[in-house]
Write an enzyme that holds these catalytic residues in place. Structure first.
Site, PDB file in Angstrom:
ATOM      1  N   ARG A  26      14.780 -31.266  19.770  1.00  0.00           N
ATOM      2  CA  ARG A  26      14.919 -31.010  18.344  1.00  0.00           C
ATOM      3  C   ARG A  26      14.247 -29.690  17.973  1.00  0.00           C
ATOM      4  NH1 ARG A  26      13.937 -35.430  17.086  1.00  0.00           N
ATOM      5  NH2 ARG A  26      15.983 -36.194  16.444  1.00  0.00           N
ATOM      6  N   TYR A  71       4.634 -13.941  22.341  1.00  0.00           N
ATOM      7  CA  TYR A  71       3.842 -12.769  22.684  1.00  0.00           C
ATOM      8  C   TYR A  71       4.750 -11.549  22.669  1.00  0.00           C
ATOM      9  CZ  TYR A  71      -0.252 -10.296  24.128  1.00  0.00           C
ATOM     10  OH  TYR A  71      -1.322  -9.429  24.134  1.00  0.00           O
ATOM     11  N   ARG A 124      -6.795  -1.258  18.328  1.00  0.00           N
ATOM     12  CA  ARG A 124      -5.744  -0.633  19.142  1.00  0.00           C
ATOM     13  C   ARG A 124      -4.815  -1.730  19.640  1.00  0.00           C
ATOM     14  NH1 ARG A 124      -4.160  -0.167  23.954  1.00  0.00           N
ATOM     15  NH2 ARG A 124      -5.921  -1.375  24.734  1.00  0.00           N
ATOM     16  N   LYS A 142      -2.474 -14.570  23.148  1.00  0.00           N
ATOM     17  CA  LYS A 142      -3.032 -14.617  24.500  1.00  0.00           C
ATOM     18  C   LYS A 142      -3.490 -16.036  24.847  1.00  0.00           C
ATOM     19  CE  LYS A 142      -2.617 -10.626  26.486  1.00  0.00           C
ATOM     20  NZ  LYS A 142      -3.602  -9.614  26.818  1.00  0.00           N
ATOM     21  N   GLU A 210     -10.101  -7.915  23.881  1.00  0.00           N
ATOM     22  CA  GLU A 210      -8.672  -7.598  23.822  1.00  0.00           C
ATOM     23  C   GLU A 210      -8.387  -6.542  22.757  1.00  0.00           C
ATOM     24  OE1 GLU A 210      -4.882  -7.903  25.224  1.00  0.00           O
ATOM     25  OE2 GLU A 210      -6.507  -9.201  25.911  1.00  0.00           O
ATOM     26  N   ASP A 211      -7.700  -5.481  23.159  1.00  0.00           N
ATOM     27  CA  ASP A 211      -7.181  -4.472  22.236  1.00  0.00           C
ATOM     28  C   ASP A 211      -8.245  -3.822  21.361  1.00  0.00           C
ATOM     29  OD1 ASP A 211      -4.767  -4.871  23.378  1.00  0.00           O
ATOM     30  OD2 ASP A 211      -3.724  -5.575  21.604  1.00  0.00           O
ATOM     31  N   ASP A 246      -9.230  -7.673  29.283  1.00  0.00           N
ATOM     32  CA  ASP A 246      -7.900  -7.806  29.863  1.00  0.00           C
ATOM     33  C   ASP A 246      -7.167  -6.470  29.935  1.00  0.00           C
ATOM     34  OD1 ASP A 246      -5.666  -9.339  30.901  1.00  0.00           O
ATOM     35  OD2 ASP A 246      -4.711  -9.002  28.969  1.00  0.00           O
ATOM     36  N   ASP A 247      -7.364  -5.600  28.944  1.00  0.00           N
ATOM     37  CA  ASP A 247      -6.672  -4.309  28.949  1.00  0.00           C
ATOM     38  C   ASP A 247      -7.106  -3.458  30.138  1.00  0.00           C
ATOM     39  OD1 ASP A 247      -5.343  -4.671  26.354  1.00  0.00           O
ATOM     40  OD2 ASP A 247      -7.366  -4.588  25.563  1.00  0.00           O
ATOM     41  N   ALA A 287      -6.290   1.213  29.113  1.00  0.00           N
ATOM     42  CA  ALA A 287      -5.377   0.574  30.060  1.00  0.00           C
ATOM     43  C   ALA A 287      -5.056   1.510  31.214  1.00  0.00           C
ATOM     44  CB  ALA A 287      -4.100   0.138  29.344  1.00  0.00           C
ATOM     45  N   ASN A 393       3.843  -1.103  25.760  1.00  0.00           N
ATOM     46  CA  ASN A 393       4.403  -2.146  24.900  1.00  0.00           C
ATOM     47  C   ASN A 393       4.252  -1.740  23.439  1.00  0.00           C
ATOM     48  OD1 ASN A 393       5.282  -4.342  26.586  1.00  0.00           O
ATOM     49  ND2 ASN A 393       3.135  -4.688  27.134  1.00  0.00           N
ATOM     50  N   ASN A 437       3.760  -7.737  33.450  1.00  0.00           N
ATOM     51  CA  ASN A 437       3.083  -8.248  32.267  1.00  0.00           C
ATOM     52  C   ASN A 437       1.759  -8.890  32.656  1.00  0.00           C
ATOM     53  OD1 ASN A 437       2.379  -9.940  29.929  1.00  0.00           O
ATOM     54  ND2 ASN A 437       4.440  -9.474  29.210  1.00  0.00           N
TER      55      ASN A 437
END
Length: 537
Positions: A26, A71, A124, A142, A210-211, A246-247, A287, A393, A437
Site C-alpha cells: 500500500r 537521499y 557545505r 544519512k 557531515e557537510d 564521512d566527507d 572531500a 553531487n 556513493n
C-alpha cells in the site's frame, strides 16, 4: 480494552488480514502515485515518522528504487526547500543562542540509548553551499541509510543540526526561513560544548560529522578523533574519540575501493602496474583532499614512502594546479598535496590533462560539466582504459555524465560517479554505471564501530573498510563493475563492519571483549544477528 481491540478499532480489517505485504504494498502504491521527487520525499518522510517499521521494510525491500528519494539526489532539493516543506521536527536542533545549555537541551531528547548521531552545521551541503538549518535533512537522510543499509536500530539514531547562522543571503531574506537570521559564526568553544555535551548525555554515541565547510571539517576531525587529543570537561573527564567525518574518511574509503578495482580492470587491458599511476584530482575541498589522502595511504601501505606516494597526485582547484609557489595563500588542508616549488604552473584542467597525461581523473569540484568533451577524449587518447570518476553531487553538478563518458571514449572508460546514472547502450552494447556513493561505505563503518564499542575511529579501521568493500564483488560483478550492486547493501555492510571491528580489536580500541578471540566468521555472524529487521503489521 485489549491491544488487539484497539488495533481493530483503528485499522481496517483488510489491513489486519493482509499483514506485512498489505502495509508495504500500500505504501509503495501511494509512493508511486506521487508525481515529483520532492513529493515522494515528503511522503516517505511522513511514513517514516508515522509507520517506522513499514517505512524501513519498504526501503530495505526496494532499496535501489527508493534510495534516490530518501537521499541523493532528492535530498539536495529537500535541504534547499526545508523551510517551505517543513511539517514537524525530525532532528535535534541546537542553536548558537543556546550555548551554555546544550547538555540540558540534549538530555530532553526522548530516546536515551543513542548509538550514533550524524551532525551538520549546514555550511557545505553536497555541492549546494551554505543551506543553514536545511542541512538537517542530510543528517536525517544519512541515518535513514544507516538503518536501511546496515540494520542499526532506528531508536538508537540521532540527527543533529547546529544552527550557527548562515551566509546564504537568500535564506537570510526569506520570511519562511526557520533558522537564525544572522551571519554564520565559527566558534570552537561552542563546538567543544557540543562535543562534551554529547559525550556526557549519550556516553555510547558515535558522532559522524557531515557537510561542514572544508576547513572546519578537517579542524574538528583532528580536534576530536583521538582520545589523546581529547577535549577536557570541567570535571577533568576526557571526551575525545568516537567520531569520524564521512566527507573525508567515508568518501575516501569508498573511492579507494573503487580505485583499486578500476586499476585492476585497467591493468588487465594495458599491462600497467597497479602502482604505476598518475592521478589528477579536480576539486580541493574536504572531500577531494580526504579521498586523495586515503589513496596516498594505500600507496604508503604498499611499499612507497610518503613523498613517493604524494608525487603521484596532482591537486587542482579553481586557480589551477596547487603548488607551493603559485602565489596565493593555501589553506592548511591543501598543503598536504601541494606540489613543490619550481615546477610548471598549469592554470586550466585541459592544460593539466594534456601535460600530465593521468591514468585517472577524479572530480570533487561541484562544477557541473567540468570534464568536457576535449578533456575526456584526451584521457581516452592517452590510456587504453581511462579511469574517470566524476563524483560531485547532486546530479546536475556531476563533472560529466555516464552517457557522455561512454560516447567520448568509445566505450573504453572505467567510470564511477557520485550520483546515479542509468545504463547506457552504445554501439549495440549496454554499459552499467558504477556509483561511488558513500552509502556503500559509511553504514558498515558505523555498524562496526558501534558493535565493537570502539573508543576511537582510527586509520586502520577506515583502511580496512575500503579493502573490505573492494573485495565484496561477487562473480556477476567483478568482470565489469567496481562496486557491489546496491540490493546487496546489508550483506556488504555486515562484511565491512566485520573488518572494521577486527581492526578495532587489533589496534586495541575495541571495548567489546566478546570480539577478542572470535574468528572472522563468528564476528560476521554476531554482527548479522544484531541487524534490525523490521516486521510491520
Amino acid at each position: 480494552m485489549s491491544t488487539a481491540t484497539v488495533q481493530r478499532g483503528l485499522a481496517p480489517a483488510s489491513i489486519l488480514q493482509g499483514g506485512v505485504v498489505d502495509s508495504v504494498q500500500r505504501a509503495l502504491s501511494q509512493l508511486n502515485a506521487k508525481d515529483t521527487p520532492i513529493e515522494k520525499y515528503i511522503f516517505l518522510s511522513q511514513l517514516r515518522s508515522t509507520a517506522k517499521d513499514t517505512f524501513y521494510r519498504l526501503l530495505i525491500d526496494n532499496i535501489i528504487d527508493i534510495c534516490p528519494y530518501v537521499y541523493t539526489p532528492t535530498v539536495g532539493a529537500a535541504c534547499q526547500l526545508y523551510s517551505n516543506i517543513y511539517r514537524k521536527p525530525d532532528a535535534l536542533y541546537l542553536s548558537y543562542q543556546d550555548r551554555g545549555h546544550l547538555a540540558e537541551i540534549m538530555s530532553n531528547w526522548p530516546q536515551k540509548d543513542i548509538r550514533i548521531a550524524v551532525v551538520s552545521d549546514g555550511s557545505r551541503i553536497l555541492g549546494l553551499g551554505d543551506l543553514g538549518i536545511g542541512g538537517c535533512q542530510i543528517s536525517v537522510g544519512k541515518l535513514t541509510l544507516y538503518v536501511g543499509g546496515a540494520g542499526i536500530k532506528p531508536e538508537g539514531t540521532l540527527p543533529i543540526i547546529l544552527d550557527m547562522g548562515t551566509n546564504n543571503e537568500a535564506l537570510l531574506n526569506d520570511p519562511l526561513y526557520l533558522g537564525l537570521k544572522m551571519k554564520r559564526v565559527y566558534d570552537d568553544e561552542f563546538m567543544d560544548e557540543f562535543y562534551t555535551a554529547t559525550r556526557t548525555v549519550f556516553k555510547d554515541c558515535l558522532i559522524q560529522f557531515e557537510d561542514f565547510s572544508s576547513e572546519s571539517a578537517f579542524k574538528y576531525l583532528d580536534r576530536y578523533r583521538y582520545k589523546k587529543n581529547a577535549v577536557i570537561s570541567n570535571d577533568g573527564t576526557p571526551y575525545g574519540g568516537k567520531c569520524f567525518n564521512d566527507d573525508i574518511q567515508g568518501t575516501g574509503a569508498v573511492i579507494l575501493a573503487g580505485f583499486i578495482n578500476a586499476v585492476k580492470l585497467a591493468s588487465a587491458a594495458s599491462g600497467r602496474s597497479l602502482f604505476d599511476q598518475r592521478i589528477v584530482f579536480f576539486g580541493a575541498g574536504s572531500a577531494g583532499v580526504g579521498v586523495a589522502m586515503q589513496l596516498v595511504e594505500f600507496f604508503t601501505r604498499n611499499g612507497f614512502t610518503l613523498e613517493e606516494a604524494k608525487q603521484k597526485f596532482y591537486l587542482v582547484d579553481s586557480k589551477g594546479l596547487v603548488t607551493d609557489d603559485r602565489g596565493d595563500k593555501l589553506p592548511e588542508h591543501k598543503k598536504a598535496l601541494s606540489r613543490k616549488a619550481g615546477g610548471p604552473q598549469y592554470r586550466t584542467l585541459e592544460e593539466i590533462v594534456e601535460n600530465v597525461r593521468p591514468t585517472a581523473l577524479i572530480g570533487l569540484s561541484t562544477v557541473g560539466g567540468a570534464f568536457n568533451e576535449k578533456v575526456v577524449r584526451m584521457m581516452a587518447e592517452f590510456k587504453t582504459r581511462p579511469i574517470i570518476f566524476p563524483l560531485s553531487n547532486p546530479s546536475h553538478l556531476s563533472e560529466c555524465t555516464f552517457e557522455d563518458a561512454i560516447k567520448w571514449t568509445n566505450g573504453k572508460v572505467i567510470f564511477a560517479s557520485g550520483s546515479p546514472f542509468k545504463a547506457v547502450t552504445y554501439n549495440s552494447k549496454t554499459y552499467e554505471s558504477n556509483q561511488g556513493n558513500n552509502f556503500l561505505s559509511f553504514p558498515g563503518i558505523g555498524l562496526g564501530c558501534i558493535l565493537s564499542k570502539a573508543n576511537e575511529v582510527n586509520d586502520d579501521m577506515i583502511y580496512e573498510s575500503a579493502l573490505a568493500l573492494s573485495e565484496s564483488l561477487d562473480e556477476t560483478e567483478s568482470a565489469t563493475l567496481l562496486y557491489p550492486r546496491l540490493h546487496r547493501i546489508r550483506d556488504v555492510s555486515a562484511t565491512i563492519a566485520t573488518r572494521v571491528a577486527q581492526a578495532a580489536a587489533k589496534t586495541g580500541v575495541a571495548e567489546n571483549e566478546k570480539l577478542y578471540g572470535m574468528s572472522t566468521e563468528q564476528i560476521l555472524e554476531y554482527i548479522k544477528s544484531k541487524q534490525y529487521n523490521p516486521s510491520p503489521f
